[in-house]
Design an enzyme around this catalytic site. Structure first.
Site, PDB file in Angstrom:
ATOM      1  CE  LYS A   1     -11.276   3.356   2.185  1.00  0.00           C
ATOM      2  NZ  LYS A   1     -10.621   4.245   3.117  1.00  0.00           N
TER       3      LYS A   1
ATOM      4  CD  GLU B   1      -3.325   0.517   1.974  1.00  0.00           C
ATOM      5  OE1 GLU B   1      -4.493   0.427   1.576  1.00  0.00           O
ATOM      6  OE2 GLU B   1      -3.025   0.456   3.180  1.00  0.00           O
TER       7      GLU B   1
ATOM      8  CG  HIS C   1       7.050 -28.976   1.803  1.00  0.00           C
ATOM      9  ND1 HIS C   1       7.614 -30.187   1.468  1.00  0.00           N
ATOM     10  CD2 HIS C   1       7.736 -28.521   2.885  1.00  0.00           C
ATOM     11  CE1 HIS C   1       8.585 -30.470   2.331  1.00  0.00           C
ATOM     12  NE2 HIS C   1       8.683 -29.472   3.198  1.00  0.00           N
TER      13      HIS C   1
HETATM   14  O1  PA5 Z   1      -2.811   1.590   5.961  1.00  0.00           O
HETATM   15  C1  PA5 Z   1      -3.834   2.200   5.766  1.00  0.00           C
HETATM   16  O2  PA5 Z   1      -3.914   3.441   5.800  1.00  0.00           O
HETATM   17  C2  PA5 Z   1      -5.126   1.446   5.491  1.00  0.00           C
HETATM   18  O3  PA5 Z   1      -4.858   0.093   5.321  1.00  0.00           O
HETATM   19  C3  PA5 Z   1      -6.092   1.637   6.643  1.00  0.00           C
HETATM   20  O4  PA5 Z   1      -5.513   1.171   7.825  1.00  0.00           O
HETATM   21  C4  PA5 Z   1      -7.400   0.906   6.382  1.00  0.00           C
HETATM   22  O5  PA5 Z   1      -7.960   1.322   5.171  1.00  0.00           O
HETATM   23  C5  PA5 Z   1      -8.395   1.159   7.505  1.00  0.00           C
HETATM   24  O6  PA5 Z   1      -8.591   2.527   7.659  1.00  0.00           O
HETATM   25  P1  PA5 Z   1      -9.203   3.139   8.961  1.00  0.00           P
HETATM   26  O7  PA5 Z   1      -8.239   2.943  10.064  1.00  0.00           O
HETATM   27  O8  PA5 Z   1      -9.428   4.569   8.640  1.00  0.00           O
HETATM   28  O9  PA5 Z   1     -10.486   2.407   9.213  1.00  0.00           O
END
Ligand code: PA5
Length: 456
Positions: free
Chosen positions: A430, A296, A317
């Site tokens: 989203k 990410e 494996h």
């Molecule tokens: O790393 C990130 O920013 C995302 O993976 C968030 O943690 C995830 O989308 C969850 O977001 P939030 O903490 O706002 O619910």
């Protein structure tokens, strides 16, 4: 032997001539060191501007006091703590529980858990999982820690609404409030609003700490502390690593070495798949956490490496054939641990050569030997790999590891030329979801149904 030994990183299986075709020393000391210097400066500047709060979490002593106070008081009223959180808001707790509470924590008896609560992390809003979990829990003995930095993530909010309803049906509206703890942004979002209007206790995630960099904030610390983890030692380990990574000189900065070699392996030798492979079940979730952090943070603008979580020896494996003889597009990051306790392998069947050689050794020893043998086999085939060695799965060593990988990620962001802190690519999905679920202000999109001729 120091009380808290450093974790060690061995990158010799990335370097020429040890690794045929590996990184040349001149390149490491020349262009690579220069590029790292520029990435280091960029990170230092952003840190100075207050944009990279995760660096400061090991020193947030007020937060630790608050977290420990809640965890040792309120947190101990319950038999089950359930974290509702996804992505960076769930994987940190999972990593800490699996590594530091040890295997089968939730299956252990109360005595074997020293009467600390069980810890469950629910990320996916899968009705089968949620229903099965609720069937299993006693609302009177359960705390739901709803973790969402934004306080608006659909999956987590939906789980909150479902579990709140379930607790209210079991205990009544007034009592239900005492079974929730919100971990969220200090000023914004729906969770903050609900907490303020209903008096639900909260922990704050600092504004400058994003989800995947939040494991050492109250996001990860509360659930871990509630289960008896020494979070101060965890933070001390993170601080020790932060101190080890203050040098602009590449060779003196372990996170820099990781980031620079992985970036060069990808961009100069086409090794775009970065396989994180700890040889310890307790670190399986660390591999998942790293996978999210690396993906990410760096997968942007049409580029970025592809991380892959795995575990040794299990995946010998499964994946190893591909790693050894498949495309030369991978780097394997091994993680090994030093173990004090092993399970002895007894000497039985001396007449059977296929079993006899195992007798007198240990299970952990076997795992470790397999890791070293796999690393060497890969090297001989010209396949790049490196090793991170932990002096045990202790809070201190894990704190070092988490900080190492987070710092390496922001350096890698500089090297790839992307912002490691944002995630614009997840926004469209989203927005479409909001529209389809009927959220106010979001239009329901037409989903392209595709071409029926291609449906079979
Ligand atoms: O790393 C990130 O920013 C995302 O993976 C968030 O943690 C995830 O989308 C969850 O977001 P939030 O903490 O706002 O619910």
């Amino acid at each position: 032997m120091p009380e808290h030994p450093d974790i060690r990183i061995d990158v010799s299986n990335m370097m020429a001539p040890h690794l045929p075709g590996g990184t040349e020393r001149a390149a490491f000391e020349g262009g690579m060191a220069d590029r790292f210097g520029r990435a280091f400066d960029e990170v230092a500047l952003r840190r100075k501007r207050g944009e990279m709060g995760f660096f400061d979490l090991p020193y947030a002593s007020e937060t630790v006091d608050q977290v420990e106070g809640l965890a040792n008081g309120f947190g101990q009223w319950f038999e089950d703590v359930v974290v509702l959180g996804i992505g960076g808001s769930g994987l940190g707790s999972l990593t800490l529980r699996d590594a530091l509470c040890g295997p089968l924590w939730n299956e252990r008896s109360d005595e074997k858990r020293d009467h600390f609560p069980r810890l469950r992390i629910i990320d996916n809003p899968d009705p089968d999982t949620v229903r099965a979990l609720l069937d299993h829990l006693d609302p009177a003995r359960t705390l739901f820690n709803v973790v969402s930095k934004s306080g608006s993530t659909a999956e987590t909010m939906a789980q909150y609404l479902a579990t709140r309803d379930w607790v209210e049906r079991g205990l009544g509206e007034d009592e239900a409030r005492g079974h929730f703890l919100f971990t969220t942004d200090p000023g914004r979002g729906a969770l903050r609003q609900i907490a303020e209007s209903e008096g639900i206790p909260t922990l704050s995630v600092p504004e400058n700490v994003g989800g995947r960099f939040s494991v050492l904030s109250s996001v990860g610390l509360f659930p871990a502390a509630a289960c008896g983890v020494d979070v101060r030692a965890l933070l001390a380990g993170a601080a020790a690593m932060e101190a080890r990574c203050r040098s602009r000189k590449l060779v003196d900065n372990p996170a820099g070495v990781l980031a620079a070699l992985l970036h060069a392996a990808h961009t100069e030798s086409g090794r775009s798949v970065h396989v994180f492979m700890p040889y310890a079940d307790r670190l399986r979730s660390l591999a998942l956490w790293f996978q999210q952090l690396w993906a990410e943070s760096l997968g942007k603008e049409g580029g970025g490496p592809t991380p892959l979580a795995s575990v040794g020896a299990t995946d010998q494996h499964s994946l190893l054939q591909l790693l050894m003889e498949g495309p030369r597009d991978k780097v394997v990051l091994f993680a090994g641990i030093e173990r004090e306790d092993d399970v002895d392998i007894p000497e039985r069947h001396p007449e059977m050569p296929g079993l006899a050689y195992l007798g007198g050794h240990g299970l952990g020893e076997l795992l470790d030997v397999e890791r070293a043998a796999t690393a060497e086999a890969l090297r001989r085939e010209g396949r790049a790999n490196l090793s991170i060695q932990l002096p045990g799965v202790t809070p201190h060593a894990l704190g070092q590891s988490l900080m190492l990988l987070q710092i390496a990620t922001v350096y890698a962001g500089g090297l790839y030329g992307v912002d490691p802190l944002d995630q614009p690519g997840v926004e469209l999905g989203k927005t479409l979801t909001y529209g389809l679920m009927g959220r106010d202000g979001f239009e329901a999109p037409e989903l392209d149904a595709g071409d029926p001729r291609w449906r079979f």
